[in-house]
Design an enzyme around this catalytic site. Structure first.
Site, PDB file in Angstrom:
ATOM      1  N   THR A   1       0.686  -1.177  -0.038  1.00 27.07           N
ATOM      2  CA  THR A   1      -0.014   0.052   0.064  1.00 27.07           C
ATOM      3  C   THR A   1       0.725   1.274  -0.019  1.00 27.07           C
ATOM      4  OG1 THR A   1      -1.912  -1.227   1.254  1.00 27.07           O
ATOM      5  CG2 THR A   1      -2.116   1.310   1.170  1.00 27.07           C
TER       6      THR A   1
ATOM      7  N   HIS B   1      -3.239  -2.033  -5.808  1.00 23.47           N
ATOM      8  CA  HIS B   1      -2.768  -3.197  -6.027  1.00 23.47           C
ATOM      9  C   HIS B   1      -4.101  -4.102  -5.878  1.00 23.47           C
ATOM     10  CE1 HIS B   1      -3.570  -3.950  -1.857  1.00 23.47           C
ATOM     11  NE2 HIS B   1      -2.591  -2.996  -1.501  1.00 23.47           N
TER      12      HIS B   1
END
Length: 665
Positions: free
Chosen positions: A65, A242
């Protein structure tokens, strides 16, 4: 018309100075997989995917992240901006990284990171950026050139784990429409569905509920844009950092067993599953590697353990051995050793008893960024984006940096430190300005100069035609009023000849008594001639001859100044096939239309009173037109005529002049 032409010339010069009227909003939904979107589950996002732009984007490696959010806003691979994992250590200070630490030491390791929300503010002082929970925005940054000056994002709201997503939209709209300092750029971060997927797995009902919530937030945002009249001015990018992979309990690996199988093996792990960085401490006792090759000894022992006891489900690399395609080396924070497991497997040092809420199923990410399960979301919609467009070229999230600069009308040459490539993404725009291309700017200048030159020529020609027409219309009057020599009469005759050839039926010329020429008499008209009275009478007879269109130039222009009021066009229109006499009204000669007939010679002579007036007029005209220095003045004229006649004539002339002036007006 001249003003916009001038502005067009200066568009390219002032382009970098003007305030961009488009706004850009970037939403990040952590761990949002593209295959979450369906028409039933996510109608708003589905509509955007269908009618806007969708593309195949690739995250930077590692697919975590914090590193990816920093790569999106800086356009840099992770080793360049320095955020190499969610958890890592700086080997120089021995300090661990924390996402709540606002020091630029962590977020801008090499003093080259210029997040797009900072570049926007540096580019123009009247631009303001927004960050709502975006990772890394709590720090301050330079402009890439002046390291002694750092700046933070103007509007900032820090991360809150229990924040209401609809509240974030309300705050966003408030700052976008601020009456004094309206923002033109915003980055908004949502921790869902990643937070739920880690607990229950990426395909759980709990995750789908969060996905539906995200879609409702998107719909609410679109409604607010319409309500605030910003929909047609706002470009919006919807993305994730992602993807997410499903993990099962039987695929969870604990590598502390390797310590038992290889006595003396020691190392320190920093990071989080499935990617770890390691510092070697000691090699196995039975290792044949020399002490100077400690890192290789530890690498070999761990790889051997993986193949013997874990079916090769994790791998260990020296930092310099990491594949170039990952762009993940040459940074001391990555540490000498790097460990990664295969997709769908968790790797940890030992079991500490933690179990996710959805155990035995949960989710994780961090794997090879080329895997389909790691593919992030990318959608876009707005006035600058194409409609119903599926971008055919895969691209990386670092390519968004030059794309966003373009959307903000910021030349790339102002912030060139990026690993992104604009050519990978520019096709998704309706039009694109290669703001870093001097040739393009030069071409733009040339284009505007050509357009401006054409407009100037057109205006000059238009003005010339208008002025020429005005001159043509007033030429006769100007010629009559001038005090030139007898050559004026010749020029006047030539001009009327020209008119008679092409404009006999369209032009109307009217001579008034007060518009007499000053040089209509030639040398034969000198007042000393004793036959002046007969000459005036002969002229009147000559002027009453019938003329047709082809005889217009035969008019005796000596009638000018005698008070005749002639309407040539009217006479030409009234002319019959047999011809018709021209009817003239002389203010001084007692000749009326009743005295004319088809016989041109049958004209009554004027009375004695009229003759006297004609004689006086001839004296006045001769005095006014004579170029000689021996002109008669008023006193000499009064000698020839008594004072009473002189005063009466002047008074009568003034009355006629005033009446004609009224007609002209």
């Amino acid at each position: 018309m001249i003003i916009p032409t001038y502005e067009m010339i200066n568009i390219s010069k002032k382009h970098h100075q003007r305030h961009n009227h488009f706004k850009l909003v970037v939403f990040s939904f952590d761990g949002f997989r593209p295959d979450y979107i369906t028409v039933e589950r996510t109608p708003n996002l589905y509509d955007i995917a269908k009618n806007g732009v969708q593309g195949i984007m690739r995250s930077t490696f590692v697919t975590k992240t914090f590193p990816n959010h920093q790569s999106i806003v800086t356009g840099l691979y992770e080793p360049y901006h320095g955020i190499v994992n969610n958890k890592f250590i700086d080997p120089l200070t021995k300090q661990p990284f924390s996402v709540n630490n606002d020091s630029w030491f962590w977020w801008d390791q090499h003093n080259i990171s210029v997040p797009i929300y900072i570049a926007n503010q540096y580019y123009e002082s009247n631009r303001y950026s927004i960050s709502l929970q975006w990772p890394g925005s709590i720090s301050n940054y330079t402009d890439g050139y002046h390291l002694d000056h750092r700046e933070r994002v103007h509007y900032l709201e820090n991360y809150q784990s229990n924040v209401d997503f609809f509240h974030l939209i309300d705050v966003l709209m408030k700052w976008l429409t601020d009456p004094i300092k309206p923002a033109n750029l915003a980055f908004v971060y949502f921790q869902q569905p990643d937070e739920t997927a880690h607990q229950y797995g990426p395909f759980s009902d709990e995750v789908y509920e969060q996905v539906q919530l995200i879609d409702k937030v998107v719909g609410y945002f679109q409604q607010q844009l319409l309500k605030m009249n910003l929909a047609h001015l706002t470009n919006v990018i919807y993305l994730s950092d992602h993807g997410m992979s499903e993990i099962r309990s039987e695929r969870s690996l604990y590598i502390d067993k390797c310590d038992k199988y290889y006595p003396g093996l020691k190392y320190e792990l920093y990071g989080s599953s499935p990617t770890w960085s390691a510092i070697p401490i000691s090699a196995p006792k039975l290792s044949s590697q020399k002490s100077s090759e400690l890192a290789k000894s530890v690498r070999d022992a761990l790889n051997d353990c993986s193949h013997k006891y874990y079916n090769g489900k994790f791998s260990v690399y020296l930092q310099e051995e990491i594949a170039d395609e990952f762009h993940y080396k040459n940074n001391i924070r990555i540490l000498p050793l790097f460990i990664i497991s295969e997709e769908g497997y968790d790797v940890n040092y030992k079991d500490v008893g933690y179990r996710p809420k959805g155990y035995p199923i949960w989710g994780n990410h961090g794997y090879n960024s080329s895997l389909p399960s790691m593919q992030p979301l990318f959608l876009a919609k707005g006035p600058r984006f194409k409609t119903s467009y599926s971008h055919p070229i895969p691209f990386e999230n670092i390519d968004l940096y030059p794309l966003m600069l373009n959307l903000l009308d910021i030349p790339l040459k102002h912030f060139p430190t990026t690993n992104g490539t604009f050519e990978h993404v520019h096709q998704m725009l309706i039009y694109q300005l290669y703001l870093n291309d001097d040739k393009f700017t030069m071409s733009l200048n040339v284009f505007f100069y050509l357009i401006s030159g054409f407009m100037i020529i057109f205006l000059a020609g238009f003005c010339f035609v208008c002025i020429s027409g005005r001159i043509e219309k007033n030429y006769l009057r100007n010629s009559i009023d001038s005090s030139s020599s007898s050559s004026t009469s010749k020029r006047l005759i030539n001009y009327l000849k020209k008119i008679s050839n092409g404009q006999q039926n369209e032009q109307r010329y009217r001579m008034f008594a007060n518009e007499r020429p000053t040089s209509h008499l030639d040398s034969s008209d000198d007042d000393d001639d004793n036959n002046g009275e007969d000459e005036l009478f002969n002229r009147n007879r000559h002027q009453q001859k019938a003329i047709n269109k082809n005889q217009l130039t035969d008019i005796d222009w000596d009638i000018l100044g005698t008070g005749l009021d002639i309407d040539l066009v009217g006479q030409l229109k009234n002319e019959t096939s047999n011809g018709q006499n021209i009817v003239k009204r002389n203010e001084y000669l007692d000749i009326s239309s009743d005295n004319t007939s088809d016989n041109n010679d049958n004209v009554d002579r004027p009375s004695s009173k009229s003759k006297r007036k004609n004689e006086i007029i001839s004296l006045l005209i001769t005095d006014d037109d004579d170029d000689d220095c021996n002109n008669m003045n008023d006193k000499e004229i009064k000698i020839k005529i008594n004072n009473e006649e002189f005063e009466n004539l002047i008074s009568e002339t003034n009355v006629i002049t005033n009446n004609n002036n009224k007609v002209i007006e």
